[in-house]
Design an enzyme around this catalytic site. Sequence first.
Site, PDB file in Angstrom:
ATOM      1  N   HIS A  25       0.832  -1.213   0.000  1.00  0.00           N
ATOM      2  CA  HIS A  25       0.000   0.000   0.000  1.00  0.00           C
ATOM      3  C   HIS A  25       0.867   1.265   0.000  1.00  0.00           C
ATOM      4  O   HIS A  25       0.481   2.276  -0.571  1.00  0.00           O
ATOM      5  CB  HIS A  25      -0.920   0.002   1.229  1.00  0.00           C
ATOM      6  CG  HIS A  25      -1.955  -1.089   1.187  1.00  0.00           C
ATOM      7  ND1 HIS A  25      -3.275  -0.865   0.888  1.00  0.00           N
ATOM      8  CD2 HIS A  25      -1.842  -2.430   1.375  1.00  0.00           C
ATOM      9  CE1 HIS A  25      -3.945  -2.007   0.914  1.00  0.00           C
ATOM     10  NE2 HIS A  25      -3.092  -2.969   1.215  1.00  0.00           N
ATOM     11  N   ASP A 126      -5.645   5.938   1.610  1.00  0.00           N
ATOM     12  CA  ASP A 126      -5.910   4.558   1.212  1.00  0.00           C
ATOM     13  C   ASP A 126      -7.386   4.261   1.469  1.00  0.00           C
ATOM     14  O   ASP A 126      -7.964   4.714   2.468  1.00  0.00           O
ATOM     15  CB  ASP A 126      -5.052   3.610   2.049  1.00  0.00           C
ATOM     16  CG  ASP A 126      -5.016   2.205   1.466  1.00  0.00           C
ATOM     17  OD1 ASP A 126      -3.980   1.831   0.911  1.00  0.00           O
ATOM     18  OD2 ASP A 126      -6.049   1.486   1.569  1.00  0.00           O
TER      19      ASP A 126
END
Length: 498
Positions: A25, A126
Amino acid sequence: MENQVGRSSCRRQRVVLFPLPFQGHINPMLQLANILYFNGFSITIIHTNFNSQYTSNYPQFTFRAVLDNDSKDNNLAKLSSKGIGDLLSGIMVLNQCSEESLRQELDQMLIASKQQQEPIVCLITDALWYFTQSVADSLKLPRMVLRTSSLFCVNVYASIPVLEDQGYFNQANSVFDEENIDLGLKNIISPNNERDFKKPEGTELVFDLEERVPEIPVLKVKDISNMRIKGQTDPTAKLLAKMLKQTKASSGIIWNSFKELEEPEFQKICKDFPVPSFLIGPFHKYFPASLSSLLEPERSFMSWLDHQAPKSVLYISFGSAAQLEKQDFMEVVHGLAISKQPFLWVMRPAFVKGSEWIDLLPNWFLDLVGERGHIVKWAPQQEVLAHQATGAFWTHNGWNSTLESICEGVPMICSPFWGDQPLDARYVSDVLKVGVYLENGWGKEEIASAIRRVMVEEEREEFRERARCLKEKVNVSLMKGGCSYESLQSLLGYISLL
Ligand code: UDX
């Protein structure tokens, strides 16, 4: 990016980005930050005190730590060096307890940005940081979402209620021994552990596991079982539902994908998500993942790789977090031996459960490594995939790895572990047809046969040709007039007007 750097001379707007603290990520978020920076935006990265050692590689960004000002706060400290199940549980905890810290931090940033006459125009987080939407709303700050997976994966997650209505999760639950299913995110585990789970005595199966799912024809019924979700009340499903809800409430979605790769999925996303979607990937084509690497890549094997025949080496890596059972590991070892192919294997420390590193490898295999292989703890993956000697990638199908393989035209062998990986593996093998899915686990004969299919037998030419076509599509998409290029231009305009 050189042709777009000109805008940086009149930097007047700031974007704040907040990655989830895991390698898969962090990489795309930092790549996105660089893309925005070289297109004229000032950048602040908010990070937690967990997995943040990459910051010195980005002197052009301002970094602000949240959630770790109190050294006695164990919320993050507890997360380090635990298994992924614990890490994902950690995401849930952080989503529940971080609102006030983030609000205070952003509030201070907003005040400072006004004084410096450099307004913060947007927060990009995110997608799994779902709690950030209400924080952004309360500060009247537009929030955009970065989704680091494929569009296909999000479409499947969004279909969980429909799949539950059809009874697929009852099926999934009946296939597996309930005693083996922990509550919570540990449900997302490897389809390759499937053989560990037994159908309870007397249970009738309504669906054939090998059949396609009419609602999502790319999927087989067993792919739903492999998601290891017990239905909408399952903690994993609840996390995903919150992520999807707050993504729909955001000001837009940025995807690390490109339209030509997932055209039908894109149509579905546009229909189901009432916010603009920007497919500007693959991000690593702009900036390498190695800049945000949490581990130091080894390079000593590069001269060995340089001396190997074209497309002769199998590159093996299962990403930054997956762990293998001891018995499966031994199947891998034997499968590699039987295949007779040269290999470069990234084996992270503690990749095999209960072992430090290569301590479980038998001596005869260590001899074999000397003859035709290399084992390293971490590799410069993009460079390896781009190398002329690399012939195939045995991967866990993390989305970054999948994209990196596609961009270099390297066919895959797919051994997913959890989360989005089984879905990506199905897409790679059945839609893109650039990989062999080892969907029945870690049997040594099957492993050797898959390696031979993509590297030795006649069929390898078909895999290579399709992979080459996909690589070309990526390049076209990133050129002026291509979908990713144009989408990036739209995104830059969109953010500057938020
Ligand atoms: C996780 C999930 O697994 C993935 O499915 C999700 O989409 C993102 O988060 P991870 O398991 O780490 O990520 O896999 P992946 O998405 O493939 O990312 C790994 C990254 O580490 C890639 O950018 C890869 O290039 C890099 N890497 C991996 C290295 O640089 N060197 C290595 O030796 C191995």
